[in-house]
Every structure is written in C-alpha cells, then in structure tokens.
Design a protein around this motif. Structure first.
Motif, PDB file in Angstrom:
ATOM      1  N   ILE A   6       0.794  -1.171   0.108  1.00 37.90           N
ATOM      2  CA  ILE A   6      -0.193  -0.135  -0.102  1.00 37.90           C
ATOM      3  C   ILE A   6       0.936   1.143  -0.129  1.00 37.90           C
ATOM      4  N   SER A   7       0.570   2.044  -0.829  1.00 36.19           N
ATOM      5  CA  SER A   7       1.541   3.346  -1.072  1.00 36.19           C
ATOM      6  C   SER A   7       0.989   4.498  -0.073  1.00 36.19           C
ATOM      7  N   VAL A  14       4.295  -2.871   3.512  1.00 38.48           N
ATOM      8  CA  VAL A  14       4.365  -4.152   2.718  1.00 38.48           C
ATOM      9  C   VAL A  14       4.046  -5.026   3.755  1.00 38.48           C
ATOM     10  N   SER A  15       3.042  -5.918   3.585  1.00 39.25           N
ATOM     11  CA  SER A  15       2.574  -7.161   4.471  1.00 39.25           C
ATOM     12  C   SER A  15       2.703  -8.374   3.865  1.00 39.25           C
ATOM     13  N   TRP A  16       2.567  -9.483   4.722  1.00 37.96           N
ATOM     14  CA  TRP A  16       2.878 -10.811   4.096  1.00 37.96           C
ATOM     15  C   TRP A  16       2.326 -11.894   5.005  1.00 37.96           C
ATOM     16  N   SER A  17       2.266 -13.120   4.557  1.00 43.21           N
ATOM     17  CA  SER A  17       2.086 -14.213   5.533  1.00 43.21           C
ATOM     18  C   SER A  17       3.387 -14.862   5.769  1.00 43.21           C
ATOM     19  N   ALA A  44      11.981  -8.368  12.568  1.00 42.49           N
ATOM     20  CA  ALA A  44      12.150  -9.592  13.448  1.00 42.49           C
ATOM     21  C   ALA A  44      11.326 -10.637  12.809  1.00 42.49           C
ATOM     22  N   GLY A  45      11.638 -11.696  13.011  1.00 45.24           N
ATOM     23  CA  GLY A  45      10.894 -13.163  12.515  1.00 45.24           C
ATOM     24  C   GLY A  45       9.442 -13.170  13.278  1.00 45.24           C
ATOM     25  N   ASN A  46       9.056 -12.414  14.029  1.00 44.56           N
ATOM     26  CA  ASN A  46       7.459 -12.557  14.531  1.00 44.56           C
ATOM     27  C   ASN A  46       6.618 -11.310  14.040  1.00 44.56           C
ATOM     28  N   VAL A  47       7.476 -10.476  12.909  1.00 45.41           N
ATOM     29  CA  VAL A  47       6.624  -9.397  12.462  1.00 45.41           C
ATOM     30  C   VAL A  47       6.249  -9.946  10.862  1.00 45.41           C
ATOM     31  N   THR A  48       5.032  -9.427  10.445  1.00 36.26           N
ATOM     32  CA  THR A  48       4.717  -9.586   9.075  1.00 36.26           C
ATOM     33  C   THR A  48       4.221  -8.472   8.218  1.00 36.26           C
ATOM     34  N   SER A  49       4.776  -7.373   8.842  1.00 33.82           N
ATOM     35  CA  SER A  49       4.565  -6.022   7.894  1.00 33.82           C
ATOM     36  C   SER A  49       5.763  -5.116   8.236  1.00 33.82           C
ATOM     37  N   ALA A  50       5.934  -4.315   7.452  1.00 36.70           N
ATOM     38  CA  ALA A  50       7.017  -3.270   7.345  1.00 36.70           C
ATOM     39  C   ALA A  50       6.666  -2.083   6.548  1.00 36.70           C
ATOM     40  N   VAL A  51       7.130  -0.951   7.036  1.00 35.77           N
ATOM     41  CA  VAL A  51       7.210   0.365   6.407  1.00 35.77           C
ATOM     42  C   VAL A  51       8.250   0.643   5.779  1.00 35.77           C
ATOM     43  N   VAL A  52       8.437   0.816   4.354  1.00 35.62           N
ATOM     44  CA  VAL A  52       9.395   1.028   3.540  1.00 35.62           C
ATOM     45  C   VAL A  52       9.582   2.573   3.323  1.00 35.62           C
ATOM     46  N   THR A  53      10.683   3.140   3.655  1.00 34.34           N
ATOM     47  CA  THR A  53      10.743   4.728   3.319  1.00 34.34           C
ATOM     48  C   THR A  53      11.884   5.005   2.476  1.00 34.34           C
ATOM     49  N   THR A 185       3.374   8.264   6.055  1.00 41.40           N
ATOM     50  CA  THR A 185       4.136   7.085   5.856  1.00 41.40           C
ATOM     51  C   THR A 185       3.405   5.911   5.950  1.00 41.40           C
ATOM     52  N   GLY A 186       3.675   5.182   4.848  1.00 43.71           N
ATOM     53  CA  GLY A 186       2.848   3.824   5.008  1.00 43.71           C
ATOM     54  C   GLY A 186       1.300   3.898   4.545  1.00 43.71           C
ATOM     55  N   GLY A 187       1.008   5.065   3.950  1.00 42.97           N
ATOM     56  CA  GLY A 187      -0.600   5.237   3.784  1.00 42.97           C
ATOM     57  C   GLY A 187      -1.523   5.427   5.052  1.00 42.97           C
TER      58      GLY A 187
END
Length: 465
Positions: A6-7, A14-17, A44-53, A185-187
C-alpha cells in the motif's frame, strides 16, 4: 507469501504471511527489498509487515520478502505494483464507508484513545480507497463517549504533530468534523488526543488521486449559496422525519453547473431537532450513508460535507431520529471526466498551521465583535501569495458571549452571503472544516452574527489556480 503493498507519501506499507515451512526452528528475520532498488528493511521474524521509506514519489515499485531460517533463505514472488504520491491530486468521490470505530474494534482499535496518545490509522487501501497513487483522503471524524473535555488533531503519519486541533469536545459530546487528510508514511494518518479519553469514528467519503492526466476531480469554488432550507421550503420541501430520506438537487443550483459535475462541497446545518439524532448525506442512488452530523434535542449545529452527486445531480439527506430542520449551503463543486485536463483546481495538502487566533493576537486581530472582519490568508502557513483558487481551513469558535451565534466565512470581495459556517452557544468551543475562495486582496471575511467570540483558523491546504 500473500505479499501486498500500500503506497504512502514517499513510502509503502508491505504485508505478508509467514511461509508454510519455517525450517522447524522459526523465522530469524525478514528482509523487504523494493524494486527499483532502494534501501532494504529488516524486521524480526515474528513481524509480518514493514514500512519502507525513502521511495520516490511518482515511481512504480514492487517488493519481495525473504525469510531467514536457521536452515537457509526462503524468498517470495513480487508484490503488487504501487506508486507513492506527494500531496497533490484530484478528487474522487466514494460511497461513505466506516474505516475506524473504537467502540466496535473497526480499524483494529477496540478501546477509547487516551489523552496524550497517538494512534496510526491505515487510510489507503481501505473503504474503497485504492492501494496506490493516493495523495489524500477525505474523512468525516466523529468523537463520542468522553468523560471530560478534549480535542483531536489529525496529521500525516511520519510528519511532526502540528500545534492545531481538528475537533473540540466536552464531556459526553457526540460531535463530528470533516478533515481532508494528506496521506502519511505507509498510507496512514495519525490521530492525537489531547484531554479526556474518547471513542473515535472515521468514515471515508472520498480521496485525491495523484493521476493528473485528465480534468476529472478539479475543484471550482463559489461564493457560498443556500440551496436548501426546510424552514422556508427551499430545496427540501419539509423537515425530514424519523428514518426518512429526501433527495436534494445540487447541480444547476447555487452556481453549480447543470452538468459536468462529479461532486460538491456543502455545509450541512441541523436546527430545531425534536430529539437527539443524526443526518447523513450521500450521492443519490448509493444507499444509506454513514452519519455526517450529530445533534441533541433543540441544538443548532453544522458540519462540512464533501460528497459525490448521483447521476441525476442529487444527494440524499437522511435523518436518523425525530424531526429536524435542515439547511444546506454550497461552496464549490468538482468536475467530472468530461472536463479537459488542467492545472486549476488541483488539491495541494499542507501540514495544518495556525494563521489566526484572536485569543493570542495571531493574525493581528483580537476578539471578534458583531459584524465583518477581514483576515489575511495568502502568503501564510504554506499558502502561496498567488496562484490559489481556494483555501482549505479548520475554523474554530470559542469563548462566545451570546446564547446563540454563528460565524460565516467567505471571500473578502463579496458581501455577506446570508450563509453560515459554524453555529455555537456561549461557553462552547466548536470547529468546522471550511473551504473558501480568497478575495483579490488575499483575504477572507469572517462575519459574527451577535455578541463577541474568539476565532481560530488553521490552514490545511489549498486548490491551485
């Protein structure tokens, strides 16, 4: 797997499974990589989303995610493509949709927002707003259930919190205000609560798209004009009763053309309600909308409405309970896809900045007396000295002395148009979104009906000319 993007402004969420196989030892960390290349993000490995700047506005990106386990790497296919946007765009109307309600855990927040707390709310990719190419969203914000007084401030996530307010409330108020919010940021958009904890509701009613290649969604300001007043049988023949809807013709009235219109900016006022209730405004034929304006028995209160119009050029006004007199003023309209591309009428968002506060002498003006006062806007708070078709503001009235009063805001080069923008009683602090053309001197006029009152103006953006 299931990677989605999402912009935001120069950014993306960015999100993922998690992968179906983690090597039997769990994920150590994830690495998110944009394409074209930009700095990667590791979480970290327990996180499934990130904001890319650090992305470039106007450039299309996809993203891949790689998971590291103790036995090796697992990579993903590319995400959907998104294009980050700056705070410039053209309007697109939506059927109103609720994207946040802390009473019901809509939007992922299920408790009141506490005083001193800031929460980030996803606004891009929700409620009909696209996942990409969005400069700003139009939100109707309602607060309810506070045990004391306070205020809300909305601002783009990742930007400094401004020294301004979007809504003021007192204990047990249910009150709404419109906000045109640049995408952060991140929408996301951020909501800060100052004062008592409160439930917050957000309904999205439109957005500004960064595609400037057509004339669809360009804004055309008008001198405010009254197009409905049930007290006089104008526009709406009778005051709507409980759970009753009436259609109001917008096109061809009050300076709005008969065709070529996709939406309008209105001021909606409820007066003399027989019981507590609410009004909604939505494009005709789109079904019942969410609430735009809440009121108590006997109250006179207003809220700004940005709305699409139906194919017949009408909007539907719905009353939730009791019987209420309804007043509607139009202040401008948006062109539809038949318009030629142009640069006049584009939205440009700004961080909210205070340009008038009569309590403190900001703007060089003291407490307002009865009558008209001119206020300088051009060249202040990020508003250019020229090239401005109309200015987007938040207007607040406070410390009024009259038991019933109103302020009207309009261009400085016209006479008082017999319309109102904000209604209030003595001792109340009330805010309303305002949009106005500037006079040739770069000013707006504020008309105070009676008594004395302090006025505050925060500029939030403008439409180009």
């Amino acid at each position: 797997t299931n990677i989605s993007a999402i912009s935001g402004n120069a950014s993306a969420t960015v999100s993922w499974s998690a992968p179906s196989f983690d090597g039997g030892t769990g994920i150590v960390y994830y690495v998110v990589t944009p394409s074209p290349s930009s700095p990667t993000v590791t979480v970290a490995g327990n996180v499934t989303s990130a904001v890319v700047t650090g992305l470039t506005n106007g450039t299309a990106y996809t993203f891949t995610v790689v998971a590291l386990t103790k036995v090796g790497w697992t990579g993903s296919a590319p995400s959907n493509a998104i294009t980050p946007s700056a705070w410039i765009g053209q309007f697109r109307a939506l059927a109103p949709a609720r994207i946040l309600d802390t009473r019901n855990n809509i939007g992922g927040i299920g408790t009141q927002i506490r005083g001193g707390q800031t929460v980030n709310v996803p606004v891009v990719g929700t409620g009909g707003v696209p996942a990409s190419g969005v400069a700003a969203v139009v939100l109707n914000i309602t607060v309810t259930g506070a045990g004391g007084q306070g205020y809300l401030t909305l601002f783009p996530t990742g930007s400094p919190q401004p020294a301004s307010s979007s809504i003021n409330y007192k204990a047990w108020d249910t009150v709404a205000n419109l906000v045109q919010a640049p995408v952060g940021t991140g929408g996301d958009t951020s909501i800060y609560v100052g004062g008592a904890a409160v439930n917050v509701i957000a309904d999205v009613v439109g957005y500004y798209v960064s595609d400037l290649s057509t004339g669809n969604g360009l804004y055309h300001p008008l001198t405010p004009a009254r197009i409905a007043d049930t007290r006089a049988g104008i526009g709406l023949p009778v005051p709507p009763g409980p759970n009753q809807s009436e259609d109001l013709q917008v096109t061809g009235r009050g300076g709005v053309p008969a065709s070529g219109v996709t939406g309008a900016i209105l001021n909606l006022t409820a007066t003399s309600p027989t019981t507590a209730g609410w009004l909604s405004v939505s494009p005709s034929g789109s079904g019942l909308g969410t609430s735009n304006l809440n009121f108590s028995a006997g109250q006179t209160i207003a809220n700004r409405v940005v709305t699409g119009v139906g194919p017949d050029g009408k909007v539907t006004v719905h009353n939730g309970a009791g019987t209420v007199q309804v007043v509607v003023d139009v202040v401008g309209w948006f062109s539809d896809a038949s318009a030629s591309a142009g640069t006049t009428g584009r939205y440009l968002g700004l961080l909210p900045t205070r340009v008038l506060d009569t309590r403190l002498g900001i703007g060089g003006i003291g407490t307002l007396s009865t009558g008209q006062t001119l206020v300088s806007i051009a060249g202040l708070g990020g508003i250019p000295p020229g090239g401005v078709a109309a200015v987007i503001m938040n207007l607040t009235a406070t410390n009024g002395t009259a038991p019933g009063d109103f302020l009207s805001l309009y261009p400085s080069d016209v006479a008082f148009p017999n319309t109102s923008d904000i209604n209030f009683s003595s001792g109340e602090s009330r805010a309303n979104h305002a949009v106005s053309r500037l006079g040739g001197d770069g000013k707006v006029a504020l008309y105070n009906a009676t008594g004395r009152v302090d006025a505050i103006i925060d500029v939030e953006g403008y439409y180009s000319n």
